[in-house]
Design an enzyme around this catalytic site. Structure first.
Site, PDB file in Angstrom:
ATOM      1  N   ASP A  44       0.842  -1.187   0.000  1.00 39.66           N
ATOM      2  CA  ASP A  44       0.000   0.000   0.000  1.00 39.66           C
ATOM      3  C   ASP A  44       0.884   1.246   0.000  1.00 39.66           C
ATOM      4  O   ASP A  44       1.914   1.287   0.677  1.00 39.66           O
ATOM      5  CB  ASP A  44      -0.900  -0.021   1.242  1.00 39.66           C
ATOM      6  CG  ASP A  44      -2.039   0.960   1.170  1.00 39.66           C
ATOM      7  OD1 ASP A  44      -1.771   2.181   1.176  1.00 39.66           O
ATOM      8  OD2 ASP A  44      -3.199   0.522   1.127  1.00 39.66           O
ATOM      9  N   ASN A  99     -12.772  -3.828   2.894  1.00 33.48           N
ATOM     10  CA  ASN A  99     -13.757  -2.756   2.972  1.00 33.48           C
ATOM     11  C   ASN A  99     -14.702  -2.891   1.781  1.00 33.48           C
ATOM     12  O   ASN A  99     -14.253  -2.932   0.638  1.00 33.48           O
ATOM     13  CB  ASN A  99     -13.067  -1.390   2.944  1.00 33.48           C
ATOM     14  CG  ASN A  99     -12.120  -1.209   4.101  1.00 33.48           C
ATOM     15  OD1 ASN A  99     -12.434  -1.561   5.229  1.00 33.48           O
ATOM     16  ND2 ASN A  99     -10.948  -0.672   3.833  1.00 33.48           N
ATOM     17  N   VAL A 108     -10.875   2.504  -3.376  1.00 39.77           N
ATOM     18  CA  VAL A 108     -10.606   2.011  -4.725  1.00 39.77           C
ATOM     19  C   VAL A 108     -11.621   0.908  -4.974  1.00 39.77           C
ATOM     20  O   VAL A 108     -11.652  -0.097  -4.255  1.00 39.77           O
ATOM     21  CB  VAL A 108      -9.170   1.477  -4.864  1.00 39.77           C
ATOM     22  CG1 VAL A 108      -8.940   0.902  -6.255  1.00 39.77           C
ATOM     23  CG2 VAL A 108      -8.158   2.581  -4.575  1.00 39.77           C
ATOM     24  N   HIS A 112     -10.392  -5.937  -3.104  1.00 37.29           N
ATOM     25  CA  HIS A 112      -9.056  -6.184  -2.581  1.00 37.29           C
ATOM     26  C   HIS A 112      -9.139  -6.410  -1.080  1.00 37.29           C
ATOM     27  O   HIS A 112     -10.100  -5.995  -0.441  1.00 37.29           O
ATOM     28  CB  HIS A 112      -8.094  -5.025  -2.891  1.00 37.29           C
ATOM     29  CG  HIS A 112      -8.505  -3.707  -2.337  1.00 37.29           C
ATOM     30  ND1 HIS A 112      -9.525  -2.943  -2.874  1.00 37.29           N
ATOM     31  CD2 HIS A 112      -8.030  -2.996  -1.280  1.00 37.29           C
ATOM     32  CE1 HIS A 112      -9.647  -1.828  -2.178  1.00 37.29           C
ATOM     33  NE2 HIS A 112      -8.760  -1.836  -1.191  1.00 37.29           N
ATOM     34  N   HIS A 114      -6.725  -6.072   2.537  1.00 35.70           N
ATOM     35  CA  HIS A 114      -5.548  -5.474   3.157  1.00 35.70           C
ATOM     36  C   HIS A 114      -4.971  -6.500   4.119  1.00 35.70           C
ATOM     37  O   HIS A 114      -5.693  -7.027   4.968  1.00 35.70           O
ATOM     38  CB  HIS A 114      -5.930  -4.230   3.977  1.00 35.70           C
ATOM     39  CG  HIS A 114      -6.550  -3.137   3.181  1.00 35.70           C
ATOM     40  ND1 HIS A 114      -5.870  -1.990   2.865  1.00 35.70           N
ATOM     41  CD2 HIS A 114      -7.793  -3.012   2.661  1.00 35.70           C
ATOM     42  CE1 HIS A 114      -6.670  -1.194   2.180  1.00 35.70           C
ATOM     43  NE2 HIS A 114      -7.849  -1.796   2.045  1.00 35.70           N
TER      44      HIS A 114
END
Length: 126
Positions: A44, A99, A108, A112, A114
């Site tokens: 990130d 999220n 975004v 995805h 994290h």
């Protein structure tokens, strides 16, 4: 996965305005921490912990409301412990966050997860 090849799926589903699609396409020369046929992982740009790596499917899916293929979700979750080992947090522990939607903090809109680690987490934080 379904009968369509991964290369064709990437071409069909790439979004011109999606930063992650551009990263996957190699537009920015982003170094991948891990990659396989289905996902890529990269650090990130604004890390929240010493280890903050994103694991992203190679083809565009906005989020869980986009009804991703269950096999793809399995591929994402299969990559998590591999990335954790590469980043050196597999034994000390790590957190995985996804999220889903703007209200949850998704900024975004390409599915995805994290992977966060390398530091302690407060107990009250999910």
């Amino acid at each position: 996965m379904t009968g369509i090849t991964q290369d064709a799926r990437t071409e069909l589903n790439a979004q011109d305005d999606c930063i992650f699609c551009k990263i996957i396409a190699g537009d920015f020369g982003t170094e991948f921490v891990y990659e396989d046929e289905y996902v890529v992982a990269f650090d990130d740009l604004h890390p929240q912990k010493p280890v903050h790596t994103l694991i992203v499917p190679r083809y565009h899916v906005e989020n869980l409301e986009d009804h991703p293929d269950p096999q793809l979700l399995g591929q994402i979750f299969s990559a998590i412990p591999k990335v954790a080992a590469i980043k050196g947090v597999n034994e000390s522990g790590y957190r995985v966050i996804q999220n889903n939607g703007a209200g949850a903090g998704q900024t975004v809109f390409h599915l995805h997860v994290h992977l966060l680690g390398g530091g302690s987490f407060t107990e009250g934080m999910v």
